[in-house]
Write a protein that holds these residues in place. Structure first.
Motif, PDB file in Angstrom:
ATOM      1  N   ARG A  28       0.671  -1.126  -0.009  1.00 38.11           N
ATOM      2  CA  ARG A  28       0.042   0.057   0.056  1.00 38.11           C
ATOM      3  C   ARG A  28       0.900   1.403   0.061  1.00 38.11           C
ATOM      4  N   VAL A  29       1.940   1.165   0.599  1.00 39.13           N
ATOM      5  CA  VAL A  29       2.740   2.456   0.681  1.00 39.13           C
ATOM      6  C   VAL A  29       4.099   2.107  -0.220  1.00 39.13           C
ATOM      7  N   ARG A  30       4.185   2.727  -1.168  1.00 41.52           N
ATOM      8  CA  ARG A  30       5.524   2.380  -1.808  1.00 41.52           C
ATOM      9  C   ARG A  30       6.804   3.342  -1.568  1.00 41.52           C
ATOM     10  N   ARG A  31       7.290   2.994  -0.303  1.00 43.00           N
ATOM     11  CA  ARG A  31       8.435   4.053   0.146  1.00 43.00           C
ATOM     12  C   ARG A  31       9.401   2.788   0.829  1.00 43.00           C
ATOM     13  N   PRO A  32      10.642   3.446   0.595  1.00 41.47           N
ATOM     14  CA  PRO A  32      11.627   2.624   1.434  1.00 41.47           C
ATOM     15  C   PRO A  32      11.442   2.285   2.616  1.00 41.47           C
ATOM     16  N   ALA A  33      10.951   3.219   3.665  1.00 42.97           N
ATOM     17  CA  ALA A  33      10.773   2.736   4.931  1.00 42.97           C
ATOM     18  C   ALA A  33       9.698   1.663   5.129  1.00 42.97           C
ATOM     19  N   ALA A  34       8.780   1.297   4.260  1.00 43.38           N
ATOM     20  CA  ALA A  34       7.910   0.443   4.449  1.00 43.38           C
ATOM     21  C   ALA A  34       8.509  -0.816   4.062  1.00 43.38           C
ATOM     22  N   GLY A  40      23.825  -4.887  -2.604  1.00 40.23           N
ATOM     23  CA  GLY A  40      24.151  -6.152  -2.355  1.00 40.23           C
ATOM     24  C   GLY A  40      25.540  -6.223  -1.496  1.00 40.23           C
ATOM     25  N   ALA A  41      26.485  -5.600  -1.976  1.00 43.75           N
ATOM     26  CA  ALA A  41      27.754  -5.486  -1.201  1.00 43.75           C
ATOM     27  C   ALA A  41      27.815  -4.611   0.251  1.00 43.75           C
ATOM     28  N   VAL A  42      26.731  -3.815   0.440  1.00 38.49           N
ATOM     29  CA  VAL A  42      26.549  -3.242   1.824  1.00 38.49           C
ATOM     30  C   VAL A  42      25.510  -3.808   2.502  1.00 38.49           C
ATOM     31  N   SER A  43      24.288  -3.817   1.808  1.00 42.17           N
ATOM     32  CA  SER A  43      23.104  -4.661   2.761  1.00 42.17           C
ATOM     33  C   SER A  43      22.867  -6.083   2.412  1.00 42.17           C
ATOM     34  N   HIS A  44      23.620  -6.766   1.584  1.00 37.28           N
ATOM     35  CA  HIS A  44      23.571  -8.317   1.511  1.00 37.28           C
ATOM     36  C   HIS A  44      22.131  -8.642   1.295  1.00 37.28           C
ATOM     37  N   GLY A  45      21.738  -9.623   2.007  1.00 37.39           N
ATOM     38  CA  GLY A  45      20.225 -10.337   1.637  1.00 37.39           C
ATOM     39  C   GLY A  45      19.307  -9.126   1.462  1.00 37.39           C
ATOM     40  N   ILE A  46      19.118  -8.317   2.569  1.00 33.20           N
ATOM     41  CA  ILE A  46      17.865  -7.500   2.333  1.00 33.20           C
ATOM     42  C   ILE A  46      17.931  -6.498   1.258  1.00 33.20           C
ATOM     43  N   GLY A  47      19.291  -6.069   1.314  1.00 35.79           N
ATOM     44  CA  GLY A  47      19.534  -5.103   0.068  1.00 35.79           C
ATOM     45  C   GLY A  47      19.059  -5.884  -1.289  1.00 35.79           C
ATOM     46  N   THR A  48      19.567  -7.038  -1.163  1.00 37.43           N
ATOM     47  CA  THR A  48      19.062  -7.741  -2.732  1.00 37.43           C
ATOM     48  C   THR A  48      17.804  -7.876  -2.901  1.00 37.43           C
ATOM     49  N   ALA A  49      17.009  -8.104  -1.716  1.00 37.24           N
ATOM     50  CA  ALA A  49      15.522  -8.175  -1.993  1.00 37.24           C
ATOM     51  C   ALA A  49      15.110  -6.944  -2.242  1.00 37.24           C
ATOM     52  N   ARG A  50      15.602  -5.663  -1.789  1.00 29.52           N
ATOM     53  CA  ARG A  50      15.295  -4.623  -2.031  1.00 29.52           C
ATOM     54  C   ARG A  50      15.695  -4.161  -3.627  1.00 29.52           C
ATOM     55  N   ALA A  51      16.826  -4.663  -4.304  1.00 32.44           N
ATOM     56  CA  ALA A  51      17.159  -4.558  -5.494  1.00 32.44           C
ATOM     57  C   ALA A  51      16.268  -5.099  -6.536  1.00 32.44           C
ATOM     58  N   ARG A  52      15.723  -6.016  -6.111  1.00 34.72           N
ATOM     59  CA  ARG A  52      15.061  -6.939  -6.890  1.00 34.72           C
ATOM     60  C   ARG A  52      13.629  -6.108  -7.196  1.00 34.72           C
ATOM     61  N   GLU A  53      13.366  -5.155  -6.245  1.00 30.18           N
ATOM     62  CA  GLU A  53      12.249  -4.609  -6.614  1.00 30.18           C
ATOM     63  C   GLU A  53      12.551  -3.478  -7.715  1.00 30.18           C
ATOM     64  N   ASP A  54      13.844  -3.142  -8.391  1.00 28.16           N
ATOM     65  CA  ASP A  54      14.077  -2.468  -9.237  1.00 28.16           C
ATOM     66  C   ASP A  54      14.190  -3.220 -10.608  1.00 28.16           C
ATOM     67  N   GLY A  55      14.195  -4.661 -10.360  1.00 28.46           N
ATOM     68  CA  GLY A  55      14.128  -5.382 -11.768  1.00 28.46           C
ATOM     69  C   GLY A  55      15.254  -6.331 -11.477  1.00 28.46           C
ATOM     70  N   ASP A  56      15.105  -7.269 -12.442  1.00 30.27           N
ATOM     71  CA  ASP A  56      16.027  -8.726 -12.325  1.00 30.27           C
ATOM     72  C   ASP A  56      17.442  -8.182 -12.442  1.00 30.27           C
ATOM     73  N   LEU A  57      17.771  -7.124 -13.291  1.00 28.48           N
ATOM     74  CA  LEU A  57      19.264  -6.814 -13.737  1.00 28.48           C
ATOM     75  C   LEU A  57      19.918  -6.142 -12.246  1.00 28.48           C
ATOM     76  N   SER A  58      19.034  -5.534 -11.784  1.00 27.02           N
ATOM     77  CA  SER A  58      19.497  -4.770 -10.389  1.00 27.02           C
ATOM     78  C   SER A  58      19.535  -5.872  -9.339  1.00 27.02           C
ATOM     79  N   GLY A  59      18.837  -6.942  -9.298  1.00 25.13           N
ATOM     80  CA  GLY A  59      18.785  -7.900  -8.392  1.00 25.13           C
ATOM     81  C   GLY A  59      19.904  -8.989  -8.642  1.00 25.13           C
ATOM     82  N   ALA A  60      20.032  -9.252 -10.025  1.00 29.77           N
ATOM     83  CA  ALA A  60      21.289 -10.175 -10.269  1.00 29.77           C
ATOM     84  C   ALA A  60      22.730  -9.489  -9.807  1.00 29.77           C
ATOM     85  N   ALA A  61      22.798  -8.217 -10.174  1.00 30.64           N
ATOM     86  CA  ALA A  61      23.919  -7.449  -9.729  1.00 30.64           C
ATOM     87  C   ALA A  61      24.145  -7.596  -8.293  1.00 30.64           C
TER      88      ALA A  61
END
Length: 218
Positions: A20-26, A177-198
């Motif tokens: 419902r709330v499309r913000r990073p804090a959510a 991915g380098a700074v926030s590991h698994g949680i950051g990778t899950a967040r990166a996947r919201e930007d697309g497959d390429l960002s998630g893969a990187a």
């Protein structure tokens, strides 16, 4: 199984809020922590008790990390083209993050187990836990720092990269991915497959770098 149910309900609530709330804090993990941690403190529940109660979920953590290789395989051609930037970004980002943690612990004259935990906060929790255990540190403290750093990075880093004008999906993914590991990778996947893969590559490189650094801390 009480804490298992509480944790799953808290994460589910966090997911609904995120829809419902499309913000990073959510962030579902952040919302779950905000709900579960006060309950743990108020009830006087120890980490060992909570960990034993939620073992069915934590046992799935390692397979979940392995599953992050799926987007990496799908985007392997694009990642291969940018391998120099991916490699340097992942290695340098993780190395700097680990050194900042170790230096901060030293400046604060923190005990050895706290310094070790701070030095492993740039990798995913299964790796941090294993390294800390091998170095006779504090595995539970290392896991806690990993989650805290992962949440801070996943919430703040996307906005910071936006302000700095970083638009490349590869660069954004590597940073998360380098700074926030698994949680950051899950967040990166919201930007697309390429960002998630990187981000997956960044997380893997982070695990290698911190494992290498830890060999000198034994």
């Amino acid at each position: 199984m009480t804490w298992l149910a509480v944790t799953l309900l808290a994460f589910t609530l966090g997911t609904l809020v995120q829809l419902r709330v499309r913000r990073p804090a959510a962030n579902p993990t952040l919302i779950a922590c905000v709900i579960v941690v006060p309950l743990l403190l108020l009830s006087g529940t120890t980490y060992a008790s909570y960990s034993a109660d939620t073992r069915p979920v934590s046992a799935l953590l390692t397979p979940a990390v392995v599953a992050l290789a799926v987007p990496l395989y799908r985007q392997r051609v694009l990642i291969r083209r940018a391998w120099r930037a991916v490699f340097l970004g992942g290695v340098v980002g993780t190395f700097v993050s680990s050194m900042v943690g170790l230096a901060g612990g030293a400046l604060l004259h923190a005990p050895r187990d706290v310094r070790l935990a701070l030095g492993t906060d740039a990798v995913t929790s299964p790796v941090a836990y294993a390294i800390s255990e091998r170095l006779h540190g504090a595995p539970s403290l290392a896991a806690a720092f990993v989650i805290i750093v992962g949440l801070i990075g996943a919430v703040l880093l996307p906005g910071l990269l936006q302000r700095l004008g970083v638009r490349s999906h590869v660069a954004r993914g590597i940073a998360l991915g380098a700074v926030s590991h698994g949680i950051g990778t899950a967040r990166a996947r919201e930007d697309g497959d390429l960002s998630g893969a990187a981000a997956s590559v960044g997380m893997c490189l982070g695990a290698l770098v911190v494992t290498f650094v830890s060999a000198f801390l034994h």
